[in-house]
Design a protein around this motif. Structure first.
Motif, PDB file in Angstrom:
ATOM      1  N   GLY A  86       0.857  -1.322  -0.150  1.00  0.00           N
ATOM      2  CA  GLY A  86       0.114   0.059   0.019  1.00  0.00           C
ATOM      3  C   GLY A  86       0.745   1.071  -0.074  1.00  0.00           C
ATOM      4  O   GLY A  86       0.394   2.199  -0.718  1.00  0.00           O
ATOM      5  N   SER A  90       0.846   4.248  -2.691  1.00  0.00           N
ATOM      6  CA  SER A  90       0.507   5.507  -2.210  1.00  0.00           C
ATOM      7  C   SER A  90       1.635   6.578  -2.663  1.00  0.00           C
ATOM      8  O   SER A  90       1.317   7.695  -3.143  1.00  0.00           O
ATOM      9  CB  SER A  90       0.435   5.513  -0.805  1.00  0.00           C
ATOM     10  OG  SER A  90       0.024   6.771  -0.306  1.00  0.00           O
ATOM     11  N   GLU A  95      -4.184   3.829  -5.071  1.00  0.00           N
ATOM     12  CA  GLU A  95      -5.116   3.091  -4.286  1.00  0.00           C
ATOM     13  C   GLU A  95      -5.660   2.085  -4.757  1.00  0.00           C
ATOM     14  O   GLU A  95      -6.244   2.220  -5.932  1.00  0.00           O
ATOM     15  CB  GLU A  95      -5.404   3.884  -3.044  1.00  0.00           C
ATOM     16  CG  GLU A  95      -6.618   4.747  -3.525  1.00  0.00           C
ATOM     17  CD  GLU A  95      -7.468   5.484  -2.366  1.00  0.00           C
ATOM     18  OE1 GLU A  95      -8.554   5.530  -2.401  1.00  0.00           O
ATOM     19  OE2 GLU A  95      -6.549   5.674  -1.487  1.00  0.00           O
ATOM     20  N   THR A  96      -5.693   0.998  -4.313  1.00  0.00           N
ATOM     21  CA  THR A  96      -6.850  -0.026  -4.812  1.00  0.00           C
ATOM     22  C   THR A  96      -7.308  -1.141  -3.631  1.00  0.00           C
ATOM     23  O   THR A  96      -6.891  -0.795  -2.603  1.00  0.00           O
ATOM     24  CB  THR A  96      -6.129  -0.824  -5.692  1.00  0.00           C
ATOM     25  OG1 THR A  96      -7.117  -1.736  -6.762  1.00  0.00           O
ATOM     26  CG2 THR A  96      -4.713  -1.592  -5.248  1.00  0.00           C
TER      27      THR A  96
END
Length: 410
Positions: A86, A90, A95-96
């Protein structure tokens, strides 16, 4: 002695305090003391332990450098590895959906490289100590499959036969369908007497295959690996996913991403980890820079019933990525590059506007870089499946799903 507050973990799994000061085998929130040498803390003493600190499951952990995170709870390590992905995303403004991590169990590593040194009394076999040339014996290793630990006495005999007292051997041991597959580097030059002695060792110990500095000395049985319906004999020392469980998790993610695609390009295909299972449903073009690997893949396809057509191509995708006109006929692409990522190939995929991309990565930072290129070009990063097949290490793997949402061509 000055105390330090550990704020976070670095990419190598070390705790980091303000400065920065690096302290191995510490955790965020801990107060520690030690001797500062430059930016690194040695003789670390934990004054205030983290709630996530646990008793390491392996008795070799204190001295062995094979694992970095056995002092942390499984839940902490899982969360940290997902956060690592993450954070990398970022940093690129992305983001996902980060799916829950899939972690391989203890004693599941089917491939490892052991350090082997000849001594006056025989030999030492194990992993190097942390940041050290010292070899730590690992008879009760909790990382390796029991079959791999069975190679230790064989490695000792290899050292006596073919190692100098000055240089350690590197012995890559792989569990295979035919038995143990060993590939040795760093040994004495292979002459007639040594080759004969090594061949006798293979017969006496029941090894599947033994290679010495890239040359196969003897093969009793094919050291096979199973990819879907297919059985492959990889080249000696050839790449293989570290655990069967990790491989299955990555394959599941790739299959979900490509869906019902009928024509797939598998780039950085290796010996067919993804190509051969995907050929159960689709025609596959497999591209890999190592001709020995593509030959193994092609041979397996030709001798496996029930697969659709698989074509192979030996090509350096860093220097000669597939171009848009070569990619035009594919409904999906699988990418599984080395740690450097696939920036040159991704640039061509952007131009080709391939509808679906399954990206498998062993480096969150280069993955995030390539993901940024794809999303800027109209792809949606649907989700990332984090995979931990290097248990108790700082290593992170993942598989990601991209679909083209809008065209950027003129």
């Amino acid at each position: 002695m000055e105390s330090y507050q550990i704020e976070r973990l670095g990419h190598q799994g070390d705790g980091i305090a303000a400065g920065p000061v690096f302290a191995a085998r510490t955790l965020p929130g801990e107060t520690v003391t030690g001797s500062l040498d430059g930016t690194r803390l040695s003789e670390v003493r934990i004054e205030t332990p983290s709630e996530h600190r646990v008793q390491p499951p392996c008795r070799h952990y204190k001295s062995c450098g094979g694992c970095q995170l056995q002092h942390a709870s499984d839940d902490f390590v899982a969360e940290w590895k997902v956060q690592t992905v993450g954070i990398a995303l970022s940093a690129q403004g992305l983001e996902t959906d980060l799916r829950p991590i899939k972690t391989s169990p203890a004693r599941s590593r089917r491939r490892a490289t052991l350090a082997v040194r000849r001594t006056k009394k025989g030999a030492l076999v194990g992993f190097h100590g942390r940041a050290s040339d010292t070899i730590i014996e690992i008879p009760e290793c909790q990382l390796l499959m029991p079959e791999l630990l069975g190679a230790i006495p064989i490695c000792e005999r290899l050292a006596v036969l073919g190692a100098s007292r000055k240089t350690a051997l590197a012995v890559t041991v792989t569990a295979s369908g035919g038995g143990l597959d060993l590939s040795v580097t760093g040994g004495k030059p292979l002459d007639g007497p040594l080759e004969s002695a090594l061949a006798q060792l293979v017969e006496q110990t029941g090894l599947a295959r033994l290679a010495w500095d890239g040359e196969v000395v003897a093969m009793r049985q094919a050291p096979t690996q199973v990819f879907g319906k297919a059985t492959v004999t990889p080249p000696a020392g050839g790449f293989l996913q570290a655990t069967r469980e990790g491989e299955a998790a990555l394959l599941d993610a790739v299959r979900e991403t490509v869906g019902s695609a009928r024509r797939i390009a598998d780039l950085f295909a290796g010996c067919g980890t993804f190509s051969l299972p995907l050929a159960e449903q689709a025609q596959v073009h497999a591209v890999e820079g190592d001709a020995v690997m593509t030959d193994a893949l092609d041979r397996s396809w030709r001798f496996t019933e029930g697969l659709k057509k698989v074509t192979t191509e030996t090509r350096d995708l860093f220097r000669r990525p597939l171009l848009p006109d070569e990619l035009a006929s594919f409904e999906a692409v699988v990418l599984d590059p080395p740690r450097a990522g696939a920036d040159a190939q991704v640039a061509e995929l952007v131009q080709a506007q391939v509808p679906v991309i399954a990206y498998v990565s062993c480096n969150p930072v280069t993955f995030a870089r390539d993901a940024k290129t794809l999303t800027d070009a109209g792809y949606c990063l649907n989700w990332v499946q984090v995979v931990d097949q290097f248990r108790w290490s700082a290593h992170v793997e993942l598989a990601a799903s991209f679909t083209l949402t809008h065209m950027t061509k003129d």
